[in-house]
Design a protein around this motif. Sequence first.
Motif, mmCIF file in Angstrom:
data_model
loop_
_atom_site.group_PDB
_atom_site.id
_atom_site.type_symbol
_atom_site.label_atom_id
_atom_site.label_comp_id
_atom_site.label_asym_id
_atom_site.label_seq_id
_atom_site.Cartn_x
_atom_site.Cartn_y
_atom_site.Cartn_z
ATOM 1 N N VAL A 354 10.624 -20.552 -16.521
ATOM 2 C CA VAL A 354 12.074 -20.910 -15.784
ATOM 3 C C VAL A 354 12.805 -19.714 -15.180
ATOM 4 O O VAL A 354 12.857 -19.326 -13.548
ATOM 5 N N VAL A 355 12.350 -18.302 -15.409
ATOM 6 C CA VAL A 355 12.244 -17.290 -15.089
ATOM 7 C C VAL A 355 11.670 -16.699 -13.720
ATOM 8 O O VAL A 355 11.869 -16.335 -12.440
ATOM 9 N N PHE A 356 10.753 -16.983 -13.647
ATOM 10 C CA PHE A 356 9.521 -17.121 -12.757
ATOM 11 C C PHE A 356 9.566 -18.391 -12.209
ATOM 12 O O PHE A 356 9.368 -17.560 -10.044
ATOM 13 N N ALA A 357 10.166 -19.269 -11.875
ATOM 14 C CA ALA A 357 11.178 -20.168 -10.617
ATOM 15 C C ALA A 357 12.124 -18.970 -9.812
ATOM 16 O O ALA A 357 11.874 -19.399 -8.665
ATOM 17 N N VAL A 358 12.601 -19.142 -11.026
ATOM 18 C CA VAL A 358 13.377 -18.463 -10.144
ATOM 19 C C VAL A 358 13.070 -16.820 -9.440
ATOM 20 O O VAL A 358 13.909 -17.045 -7.780
ATOM 21 N N TYR A 359 12.587 -16.534 -10.019
ATOM 22 C CA TYR A 359 11.650 -15.335 -9.268
ATOM 23 C C TYR A 359 11.375 -15.764 -8.479
ATOM 24 O O TYR A 359 11.754 -14.934 -6.816
ATOM 25 N N LEU A 360 10.729 -17.088 -7.342
ATOM 26 C CA LEU A 360 9.658 -17.604 -6.586
ATOM 27 C C LEU A 360 10.991 -17.885 -5.421
ATOM 28 O O LEU A 360 10.939 -17.715 -4.493
ATOM 29 N N ARG A 361 11.952 -18.290 -5.709
ATOM 30 C CA ARG A 361 13.064 -19.154 -5.114
ATOM 31 C C ARG A 361 13.897 -17.513 -4.638
ATOM 32 O O ARG A 361 14.270 -18.209 -3.189
ATOM 33 N N THR A 362 14.221 -17.180 -5.709
ATOM 34 C CA THR A 362 15.356 -16.238 -5.461
ATOM 35 C C THR A 362 15.554 -15.286 -3.549
ATOM 36 O O THR A 362 13.861 -14.349 -3.623
ATOM 37 N N LYS A 363 16.334 -14.443 -3.137
ATOM 38 C CA LYS A 363 16.120 -13.591 -1.911
ATOM 39 C C LYS A 363 16.737 -12.405 -2.205
ATOM 40 O O LYS A 363 16.381 -11.661 -1.657
ATOM 41 N N ASN A 364 17.352 -12.478 -3.310
ATOM 42 C CA ASN A 364 18.124 -11.364 -3.602
ATOM 43 C C ASN A 364 17.311 -10.450 -4.894
ATOM 44 O O ASN A 364 16.692 -10.766 -5.478
ATOM 45 N N LYS A 365 16.994 -9.406 -4.261
ATOM 46 C CA LYS A 365 15.991 -7.790 -4.941
ATOM 47 C C LYS A 365 16.201 -8.091 -6.463
ATOM 48 O O LYS A 365 15.928 -7.434 -7.083
ATOM 49 N N LYS A 366 17.718 -7.381 -6.633
ATOM 50 C CA LYS A 366 18.333 -7.086 -7.753
ATOM 51 C C LYS A 366 17.839 -8.656 -8.378
ATOM 52 O O LYS A 366 17.550 -7.882 -10.306
ATOM 53 N N GLU A 367 17.857 -9.829 -8.135
ATOM 54 C CA GLU A 367 18.089 -10.993 -8.653
ATOM 55 C C GLU A 367 16.455 -10.566 -9.544
ATOM 56 O O GLU A 367 15.680 -11.258 -10.488
ATOM 57 N N LYS A 368 15.156 -10.420 -8.421
ATOM 58 C CA LYS A 368 13.905 -10.362 -8.682
ATOM 59 C C LYS A 368 13.890 -9.775 -9.280
ATOM 60 O O LYS A 368 12.685 -9.652 -10.124
ATOM 61 N N SER A 369 14.164 -7.650 -9.858
ATOM 62 C CA SER A 369 13.741 -7.267 -10.149
ATOM 63 C C SER A 369 14.388 -7.416 -11.881
ATOM 64 O O SER A 369 12.708 -7.179 -12.846
ATOM 65 N N ILE A 370 15.664 -7.761 -12.187
ATOM 66 C CA ILE A 370 15.627 -8.363 -13.429
ATOM 67 C C ILE A 370 14.589 -9.754 -13.842
ATOM 68 O O ILE A 370 14.043 -9.150 -15.151
ATOM 69 N N CYS A 371 14.475 -10.336 -12.926
ATOM 70 C CA CYS A 371 13.000 -11.204 -13.618
ATOM 71 C C CYS A 371 12.275 -11.114 -13.353
ATOM 72 O O CYS A 371 11.198 -11.312 -14.822
ATOM 73 N N ILE A 372 11.502 -9.325 -13.339
ATOM 74 C CA ILE A 372 10.112 -9.284 -13.640
ATOM 75 C C ILE A 372 10.235 -8.372 -15.004
ATOM 76 O O ILE A 372 9.567 -8.771 -15.818
ATOM 77 N N SER A 373 10.896 -8.101 -14.571
ATOM 78 C CA SER A 373 11.730 -6.970 -16.548
ATOM 79 C C SER A 373 11.296 -8.455 -17.381
ATOM 80 O O SER A 373 11.644 -7.945 -18.735
ATOM 81 N N ALA A 374 12.295 -9.243 -17.382
ATOM 82 C CA ALA A 374 12.618 -10.092 -18.020
ATOM 83 C C ALA A 374 11.112 -11.185 -18.926
ATOM 84 O O ALA A 374 11.374 -11.790 -19.764
ATOM 85 N N ILE A 375 10.785 -11.159 -17.510
ATOM 86 C CA ILE A 375 9.399 -11.939 -17.492
ATOM 87 C C ILE A 375 8.139 -11.251 -18.696
ATOM 88 O O ILE A 375 7.657 -11.963 -19.338
ATOM 89 N N ILE A 376 8.613 -9.947 -18.681
ATOM 90 C CA ILE A 376 7.249 -8.865 -19.052
ATOM 91 C C ILE A 376 8.222 -9.010 -20.912
ATOM 92 O O ILE A 376 6.825 -9.116 -22.205
ATOM 93 N N SER A 377 9.562 -9.015 -21.127
ATOM 94 C CA SER A 377 9.584 -8.794 -22.352
ATOM 95 C C SER A 377 9.552 -10.655 -23.257
ATOM 96 O O SER A 377 9.534 -10.504 -24.283
#
Length: 487
Positions: A354-377
């Motif tokens: 779900v987080v990866f899907a949000v990463y691909l769809r969102t245009k918000n840079k902060k949200e993308k950054s959160i997605c990356i660290s969340a996926i790693i976790s």
Amino acid sequence: MKKYQELIQFIIENIGGKSNISGVTHCMTRLRFTLNDAEQVDEQSLLNHSEIITAQYSGGQYQVVIGTHVADVYEEIMEELGSTKTTLEESEETGKKGLINRFIEIITKVITPTLGILIAASLVLGIQSILTIANLTAPDRGESLILNALGNALFTFFPIILGYTSAKAFKSDGFIGMMIGATLVFPSLLTDLTSGEPLYTLFNHTIFATPVFKTFFGLPIIFPENGYTSTVIPIILAMFFISKVEKRLTQVIPKVLRFTLVPLITLLIGIPATILLFGPLANFASSIISAAISFLYGASPIITGFVVGLFYQPLVLLGLHWPVIALGINNLATQGFDQLMPMIYTVPFAQMAVVFAVYLRTKNKKEKSICISAIISTVFCIIEPAMYGVTLPVKKRFFISCLASAIGGVIIAAFNVPNYASTIGLFGIGGFINPANADYSGFIIAVIATVATLAVGFVLGYFTYNDNKKAKEIEKTDTVIAEKKLA
């Protein structure tokens, strides 16, 4: 200046100041505050801070989720609060937490310190299984024997380690806890207390049926046929009682005699009580739980897998997931395999998808950054950053992740897949390979379940994504309100 000083001062200020804090602990992503007055918390300010994933009152504590660097923040916050905050006894507030909250808090305190070595030991067993299936070693070869000893040492002598962590959780002497645990797993004790012809059988023709081979001054010794190696619950129950005994002895024995007499008398009382009472109680409870799970599993593995997979993440949200983990570890330790934990194996992959899907769809840079660290976790089975930072703020995403993990749980349960090591995360999939015979059928099913979970989570997350900021803010507000009601 300390690295997290500004964050620490902000948190302390908004939970009512130093005077409102009676104790602090932490788990893998959360600071857990025991507060004198929860009404003093400015929760909205905490929720709005960029470095705080979420904040909520749950399990009798105020929890501030900040991420996997929590241990570093905890060390600094302890220095800021002063040593008196680290040594406070459980106050009168403890009695007001309720039995369930108190139980959850204790399980958290006992299990959390072992997670690092628990995961490491489990991964060693996973590596051994992978090497065996790849024909790079064999069960009777030296490297396999050493890896097997390394991986199983923790589980075999778990009561000793938990004796120490339980003692610390109950404000008792850690070395007394280790002695209790060591006595339970003393090599010859099992043979000495379960050999020969039984004198009689207690609770015959029931799930509690136990042959009695020896007595303690006439009292029957109810000793399990597999002993107490690797067990979890007996030592925790024992240390709760023993901590009370030790505390009372400390009060009545003169200071000049405490050094010797307190541990001596505590052990003389505690060890027989553990073997005669608390061990059997834990075994009876385990028998009831195992029978209940077996009944539900026998009635419908699919329903069992769906329920466990669906509700595990809400339990994490409320901090109520530790009893499930403890039960799974206990099953693994006593049986050599476990069928409960596999049902939640796909949970981090559901969040990841779900987080990866949000990463691909969102245009918000902060949200993308959160997605990356969340996926790693999530790769390492730490789902809080993904859950609190990405999926929970939009309830639809959170439900999708729960549904995706439930589907994975159904697939694993439908094929009766056990694991043989408490392995978690992406690199823990080797735990589904049977190290005794290198059977990898469970491994294949686990892979299929993981792929199905990833597919469902990603597809639903991607095509239901809505970038309407106003709607997201409404969702966030609703989530905070819901959390308060649940807490």
